[in-house]
Design an enzyme around this catalytic site. Structure first.
Site, mmCIF file in Angstrom:
data_model
loop_
_atom_site.group_PDB
_atom_site.id
_atom_site.type_symbol
_atom_site.label_atom_id
_atom_site.label_comp_id
_atom_site.label_asym_id
_atom_site.label_seq_id
_atom_site.Cartn_x
_atom_site.Cartn_y
_atom_site.Cartn_z
ATOM 1 N N TYR A 1 72.691 59.694 32.438
ATOM 2 C CA TYR A 1 73.902 60.488 32.234
ATOM 3 C C TYR A 1 73.635 61.881 31.673
ATOM 4 O O TYR A 1 74.552 62.666 31.485
ATOM 5 C CB TYR A 1 74.910 59.730 31.359
ATOM 6 N N VAL B 1 68.658 51.164 30.484
ATOM 7 C CA VAL B 1 68.748 50.116 29.473
ATOM 8 C C VAL B 1 69.669 48.984 29.957
ATOM 9 O O VAL B 1 69.433 47.803 29.668
ATOM 10 C CB VAL B 1 69.184 50.722 28.116
ATOM 11 N N ASP B 2 70.674 49.319 30.723
ATOM 12 C CA ASP B 2 71.589 48.330 31.300
ATOM 13 C C ASP B 2 70.818 47.325 32.176
ATOM 14 O O ASP B 2 70.957 46.101 32.028
ATOM 15 C CB ASP B 2 72.623 49.094 32.150
ATOM 16 N N GLY C 1 70.106 59.153 29.071
ATOM 17 C CA GLY C 1 69.226 58.832 30.186
ATOM 18 C C GLY C 1 69.775 59.436 31.467
ATOM 19 O O GLY C 1 69.888 60.660 31.589
ATOM 20 N N ILE D 1 64.925 47.879 23.392
ATOM 21 C CA ILE D 1 66.054 47.275 22.666
ATOM 22 C C ILE D 1 66.245 45.802 23.045
ATOM 23 O O ILE D 1 66.797 45.034 22.259
ATOM 24 C CB ILE D 1 67.347 48.093 22.874
ATOM 25 N N ASN E 1 77.738 51.075 32.571
ATOM 26 C CA ASN E 1 78.626 51.954 33.331
ATOM 27 C C ASN E 1 79.975 51.247 33.445
ATOM 28 O O ASN E 1 80.088 50.064 33.121
ATOM 29 C CB ASN E 1 78.029 52.311 34.699
HETATM 30 P P1 ADP Z 1 72.967 56.409 30.270
HETATM 31 O O1 ADP Z 1 73.434 56.107 31.674
HETATM 32 O O2 ADP Z 1 74.034 56.159 29.226
HETATM 33 O O3 ADP Z 1 72.330 57.758 30.165
HETATM 34 P P2 ADP Z 1 70.343 55.093 30.362
HETATM 35 O O4 ADP Z 1 70.068 53.642 30.320
HETATM 36 O O5 ADP Z 1 70.000 55.827 31.614
HETATM 37 O O6 ADP Z 1 71.890 55.264 29.960
HETATM 38 O O7 ADP Z 1 69.588 55.806 29.165
HETATM 39 C C1 ADP Z 1 69.985 55.753 27.816
HETATM 40 C C2 ADP Z 1 68.752 55.795 26.943
HETATM 41 O O8 ADP Z 1 68.185 54.490 26.892
HETATM 42 C C3 ADP Z 1 67.640 56.706 27.452
HETATM 43 O O9 ADP Z 1 67.145 57.459 26.353
HETATM 44 C C4 ADP Z 1 66.592 55.740 27.976
HETATM 45 O O10 ADP Z 1 65.287 56.275 27.861
HETATM 46 C C5 ADP Z 1 66.788 54.593 27.045
HETATM 47 N N1 ADP Z 1 66.264 53.269 27.484
HETATM 48 C C6 ADP Z 1 65.957 52.842 28.731
HETATM 49 N N2 ADP Z 1 65.495 51.584 28.691
HETATM 50 C C7 ADP Z 1 65.540 51.197 27.385
HETATM 51 C C8 ADP Z 1 65.186 50.000 26.670
HETATM 52 N N3 ADP Z 1 64.720 48.920 27.306
HETATM 53 N N4 ADP Z 1 65.363 49.986 25.322
HETATM 54 C C9 ADP Z 1 65.852 51.059 24.664
HETATM 55 N N5 ADP Z 1 66.195 52.200 25.269
HETATM 56 C C10 ADP Z 1 66.034 52.275 26.606
#
Ligand code: ADP
Length: 175
Positions: A125, A32-33, A123, A10, A23
């Site tokens: 969570y 993703v954060d 992810g 993303i 968070n």
């Molecule tokens: P949460 O804490 O809300 O679960 P995460 O970041 O751990 O958030 O995961 C949310 C989703 O984002 C997961 O499906 C993960 O695979 C996905 N994700 C992780 N990195 C990226 C990225 N660079 N672009 C898009 N999606 C991503």
């Protein structure tokens, strides 16, 4: 309002606004954060810190959304939302749906015509991917009347084959 699936990272997605699965501290995390702050540079964190010092001293509650600059990313804004942590015994589906609703309301206020979402809560969570994708797609679809005058397209950005399959199935099942 068009709903599309654009698999991948993303942080490389071209959209007016990209949504961060943040968070509640807003001060960065993994997944993703972490990727958004890494690629977007220090200006995003600086604005998050300012938000904590002003309107959000206790952080951002689950289900709500707030915007910052997108720093060095191709997008203009990052909309930070906090997904609920999945729990076996408590149904937090409406909080997860609220992430999509509130993010789209913020996007509309900003004037964002295209908005990209990751699979919030699916992810770290722990939300089961099929259900997370269904909630993402159904909730966004239901917002068309409210935000569609500004938001022309919602892009779902599944990360990996499993997530992509879940989003494609959810979009197909939309009635
Ligand atoms: P949460 O804490 O809300 O679960 P995460 O970041 O751990 O958030 O995961 C949310 C989703 O984002 C997961 O499906 C993960 O695979 C996905 N994700 C992780 N990195 C990226 C990225 N660079 N672009 C898009 N999606 C991503």
């Amino acid at each position: 309002m068009k709903l599309s699936i654009v698999p991948g990272d993303i942080t490389a997605t071209h959209a007016d606004a990209i949504v961060n699965a943040a968070n509640s501290t807003l001060l960065g995390g993994g997944g993703v954060d972490g990727a958004i702050h890494r690629r977007g540079g220090k200006r995003i964190l600086a604005e998050c810190r300012r938000l904590r010092e002003t309107e959000l001293p206790d952080g951002l509650p689950a289900g709500r959304a707030v915007a910052t600059t997108a720093g060095d990313l191709p997008a203009r804004w990052v909309i930070h939302t906090v997904g609920p942590v999945w729990a076996k015994t408590i149904d937090k589906s409406d909080t997860l749906a609220s992430c999509y609703r509130e993010s789209l309301r913020v996007a509309r206020e900003l004037g964002a015509r295209t908005v990209a979402f990751p699979a919030i809560s699916a992810g770290v969570y722990g939300w089961p991917m099929d259900d997370a994708a269904r909630i993402a797609v159904e909730t966004s679809h239901a917002m068309a009347d409210e935000v569609g005058d500004v938001v022309e397209e919602v892009l779902f950005v599944p990360f990996g084959d499993r997530a992509e399959a879940a989003f494609r199935a959810a979009l197909e099942h939309l009635t």
